[in-house]
Motif scaffolding. Structure first.
Motif, PDB file in Angstrom:
ATOM      1  N   LEU A   1      27.762  11.313   7.027  1.00 16.13           N
ATOM      2  CA  LEU A   1      27.985  10.405   8.146  1.00 16.13           C
ATOM      3  C   LEU A   1      26.688   9.733   8.580  1.00 16.13           C
ATOM      4  O   LEU A   1      26.691   8.572   8.973  1.00 16.13           O
ATOM      5  N   GLY A   2      25.582  10.480   8.521  1.00 17.18           N
ATOM      6  CA  GLY A   2      24.323   9.910   8.949  1.00 17.18           C
ATOM      7  C   GLY A   2      23.220  10.946   9.039  1.00 17.18           C
ATOM      8  O   GLY A   2      23.367  12.067   8.554  1.00 17.18           O
ATOM      9  N   GLU A   3      22.120  10.543   9.675  1.00 15.38           N
ATOM     10  CA  GLU A   3      20.951  11.412   9.789  1.00 15.38           C
ATOM     11  C   GLU A   3      20.413  11.405  11.218  1.00 15.38           C
ATOM     12  O   GLU A   3      20.453  10.378  11.895  1.00 15.38           O
ATOM     13  N   PHE A   4      19.908  12.543  11.614  1.00  8.00           N
ATOM     14  CA  PHE A   4      19.102  12.666  12.818  1.00  8.00           C
ATOM     15  C   PHE A   4      17.662  12.701  12.325  1.00  8.00           C
ATOM     16  O   PHE A   4      17.287  13.617  11.591  1.00  8.00           O
ATOM     17  N   ASN A   5      16.851  11.717  12.675  1.00 13.28           N
ATOM     18  CA  ASN A   5      15.453  11.684  12.260  1.00 13.28           C
ATOM     19  C   ASN A   5      14.589  12.165  13.421  1.00 13.28           C
ATOM     20  O   ASN A   5      14.408  11.446  14.407  1.00 13.28           O
ATOM     21  N   LEU A   6      14.096  13.391  13.289  1.00  8.01           N
ATOM     22  CA  LEU A   6      13.354  14.048  14.352  1.00  8.01           C
ATOM     23  C   LEU A   6      11.862  13.803  14.161  1.00  8.01           C
ATOM     24  O   LEU A   6      11.304  14.193  13.130  1.00  8.01           O
ATOM     25  N   LEU A   7      11.224  13.183  15.128  1.00  9.03           N
ATOM     26  CA  LEU A   7       9.778  12.992  15.087  1.00  9.03           C
ATOM     27  C   LEU A   7       9.140  14.275  15.625  1.00  9.03           C
ATOM     28  O   LEU A   7       9.110  14.517  16.821  1.00  9.03           O
ATOM     29  N   VAL A   8       8.663  15.102  14.698  1.00  7.97           N
ATOM     30  CA  VAL A   8       8.120  16.421  15.027  1.00  7.97           C
ATOM     31  C   VAL A   8       6.604  16.318  14.978  1.00  7.97           C
ATOM     32  O   VAL A   8       5.973  16.664  13.989  1.00  7.97           O
ATOM     33  N   ASP A   9       6.017  15.798  16.055  1.00  9.46           N
ATOM     34  CA  ASP A   9       4.566  15.623  16.063  1.00  9.46           C
ATOM     35  C   ASP A   9       3.866  16.419  17.159  1.00  9.46           C
ATOM     36  O   ASP A   9       2.665  16.352  17.299  1.00  9.46           O
ATOM     37  N   GLN A  10       4.650  17.180  17.928  1.00 14.95           N
ATOM     38  CA  GLN A  10       4.073  18.021  18.973  1.00 14.95           C
ATOM     39  C   GLN A  10       5.065  19.114  19.341  1.00 14.95           C
ATOM     40  O   GLN A  10       6.244  19.018  19.037  1.00 14.95           O
ATOM     41  N   LYS A  11       4.554  20.137  19.980  1.00  9.79           N
ATOM     42  CA  LYS A  11       5.426  21.198  20.473  1.00  9.79           C
ATOM     43  C   LYS A  11       5.977  20.774  21.824  1.00  9.79           C
ATOM     44  O   LYS A  11       5.337  20.045  22.565  1.00  9.79           O
ATOM     45  N   GLY A  12       7.196  21.204  22.104  1.00  8.12           N
ATOM     46  CA  GLY A  12       7.810  20.875  23.382  1.00  8.12           C
ATOM     47  C   GLY A  12       9.277  20.559  23.235  1.00  8.12           C
ATOM     48  O   GLY A  12       9.895  20.819  22.217  1.00  8.12           O
TER      49      GLY A  12
ATOM     50  N   ILE B   1      16.366  14.834  22.593  1.00  5.81           N
ATOM     51  CA  ILE B   1      17.704  14.443  22.113  1.00  5.81           C
ATOM     52  C   ILE B   1      17.536  13.253  21.177  1.00  5.81           C
ATOM     53  O   ILE B   1      16.884  12.264  21.522  1.00  5.81           O
ATOM     54  N   THR B   2      18.116  13.373  19.974  1.00  2.00           N
ATOM     55  CA  THR B   2      18.064  12.312  18.975  1.00  2.00           C
ATOM     56  C   THR B   2      19.485  11.932  18.595  1.00  2.00           C
ATOM     57  O   THR B   2      20.314  12.799  18.332  1.00  2.00           O
ATOM     58  N   ASP B   3      19.768  10.631  18.563  1.00  2.00           N
ATOM     59  CA  ASP B   3      21.098  10.136  18.187  1.00  2.00           C
ATOM     60  C   ASP B   3      21.217   9.997  16.675  1.00  2.00           C
ATOM     61  O   ASP B   3      20.232   9.737  15.978  1.00  2.00           O
ATOM     62  N   LEU B   4      22.422  10.134  16.194  1.00  2.02           N
ATOM     63  CA  LEU B   4      22.737   9.990  14.777  1.00  2.02           C
ATOM     64  C   LEU B   4      22.552   8.539  14.344  1.00  2.02           C
ATOM     65  O   LEU B   4      23.022   7.611  15.003  1.00  2.02           O
ATOM     66  N   GLN B   5      21.859   8.344  13.226  1.00  5.57           N
ATOM     67  CA  GLN B   5      21.764   7.026  12.598  1.00  5.57           C
ATOM     68  C   GLN B   5      22.814   6.994  11.498  1.00  5.57           C
ATOM     69  O   GLN B   5      22.707   7.747  10.521  1.00  5.57           O
ATOM     70  N   LEU B   6      23.816   6.152  11.672  1.00  4.87           N
ATOM     71  CA  LEU B   6      24.946   6.112  10.741  1.00  4.87           C
ATOM     72  C   LEU B   6      24.520   5.698   9.342  1.00  4.87           C
ATOM     73  O   LEU B   6      23.712   4.796   9.163  1.00  4.87           O
ATOM     74  N   LYS B   7      25.121   6.370   8.342  1.00  5.92           N
ATOM     75  CA  LYS B   7      24.902   6.032   6.934  1.00  5.92           C
ATOM     76  C   LYS B   7      26.241   5.771   6.238  1.00  5.92           C
ATOM     77  O   LYS B   7      26.274   5.560   5.047  1.00  5.92           O
ATOM     78  N   SER B   8      27.327   5.825   6.992  1.00  6.62           N
ATOM     79  CA  SER B   8      28.644   5.571   6.406  1.00  6.62           C
ATOM     80  C   SER B   8      29.266   4.356   7.085  1.00  6.62           C
ATOM     81  O   SER B   8      28.761   3.862   8.092  1.00  6.62           O
TER      82      SER B   8
ATOM     83  N   GLU C   1      32.156   4.396   8.480  1.00  9.95           N
ATOM     84  CA  GLU C   1      32.967   4.843   9.601  1.00  9.95           C
ATOM     85  C   GLU C   1      32.102   4.984  10.841  1.00  9.95           C
ATOM     86  O   GLU C   1      30.931   5.328  10.752  1.00  9.95           O
ATOM     87  N   PHE C   2      32.694   4.739  12.006  1.00 10.80           N
ATOM     88  CA  PHE C   2      31.940   4.863  13.242  1.00 10.80           C
ATOM     89  C   PHE C   2      32.034   6.294  13.760  1.00 10.80           C
ATOM     90  O   PHE C   2      33.115   6.879  13.825  1.00 10.80           O
ATOM     91  N   ALA C   3      30.902   6.841  14.126  1.00 12.49           N
ATOM     92  CA  ALA C   3      30.827   8.149  14.768  1.00 12.49           C
ATOM     93  C   ALA C   3      29.615   8.117  15.681  1.00 12.49           C
ATOM     94  O   ALA C   3      28.659   7.372  15.443  1.00 12.49           O
ATOM     95  N   ARG C   4      29.658   8.926  16.715  1.00 10.48           N
ATOM     96  CA  ARG C   4      28.493   9.024  17.597  1.00 10.48           C
ATOM     97  C   ARG C   4      28.249  10.489  17.926  1.00 10.48           C
ATOM     98  O   ARG C   4      29.080  11.141  18.560  1.00 10.48           O
ATOM     99  N   TYR C   5      27.128  10.989  17.443  1.00  9.15           N
ATOM    100  CA  TYR C   5      26.690  12.358  17.685  1.00  9.15           C
ATOM    101  C   TYR C   5      25.240  12.336  18.157  1.00  9.15           C
ATOM    102  O   TYR C   5      24.480  11.428  17.798  1.00  9.15           O
ATOM    103  N   SER C   6      24.857  13.341  18.933  1.00  4.33           N
ATOM    104  CA  SER C   6      23.469  13.530  19.359  1.00  4.33           C
ATOM    105  C   SER C   6      23.071  14.974  19.073  1.00  4.33           C
ATOM    106  O   SER C   6      23.913  15.882  19.125  1.00  4.33           O
ATOM    107  N   LEU C   7      21.793  15.169  18.785  1.00  2.00           N
ATOM    108  CA  LEU C   7      21.267  16.490  18.474  1.00  2.00           C
ATOM    109  C   LEU C   7      20.172  16.836  19.483  1.00  2.00           C
ATOM    110  O   LEU C   7      19.234  16.064  19.660  1.00  2.00           O
TER     111      LEU C   7
END
Length: 121
Positions: free
Chosen positions: A86-97, A101-108, A110-116
């Motif tokens: 469906l897509g990817e969550f691209n997490l910018l992991v450059d610091q602790k803390g 919340i990162t939203d899904l970037q669709l790769k399909s 179909e429409f979907a909306r997820y957050s991580l």
């Protein structure tokens, strides 16, 4: 942040399903670096339509350095078409803390909306 690489623990806390692709809910799983990381004991998680927040509690060791991005893929197990990304969550992991919340970037198509929701300790 210093220029040295630091080790940290990536904690995936919660998956939020705002809008699912199927009328009766999605059958989902997460992958990182080509390997399934959730759910661990089943092929997929049946996310019912009324389910909006899913607790994850996934920990992964990561390297914390400037502009380091980790892709967490959201896949759907579809009985007619097997599996589709469906897509990817691209997490910018450059610091602790966090939590962040990162939203899904669709790769399909179909429409979907997820957050991580996630953090680095």
């Amino acid at each position: 942040m210093t220029s040295e690489n630091q080790d940290g623990t990536l904690q995936l806390i919660q998956l939020q399903a705002h809008f699912q692709t199927e009328q009766n809910g999605d059958e989902i799983f997460l992958k990182m670096k080509g390997r399934k990381i959730w759910p661990q004991k089943k092929s997929f998680f049946a996310c019912l339509k009324q389910m909006t927040q899913i607790q994850l509690n996934i920990e992964k060791d990561v390297e914390v350095k400037p502009n380091h991005t980790i892709a967490i893929e959201l896949w759907e197990h579809d009985f007619l078409f097997f599996r589709k990304k469906l897509g990817e969550f691209n997490l910018l992991v450059d610091q602790k803390g966090g939590p962040f919340i990162t939203d899904l970037q669709l790769k399909s198509k179909e429409f979907a909306r997820y957050s991580l929701m996630w953090e680095v300790r």
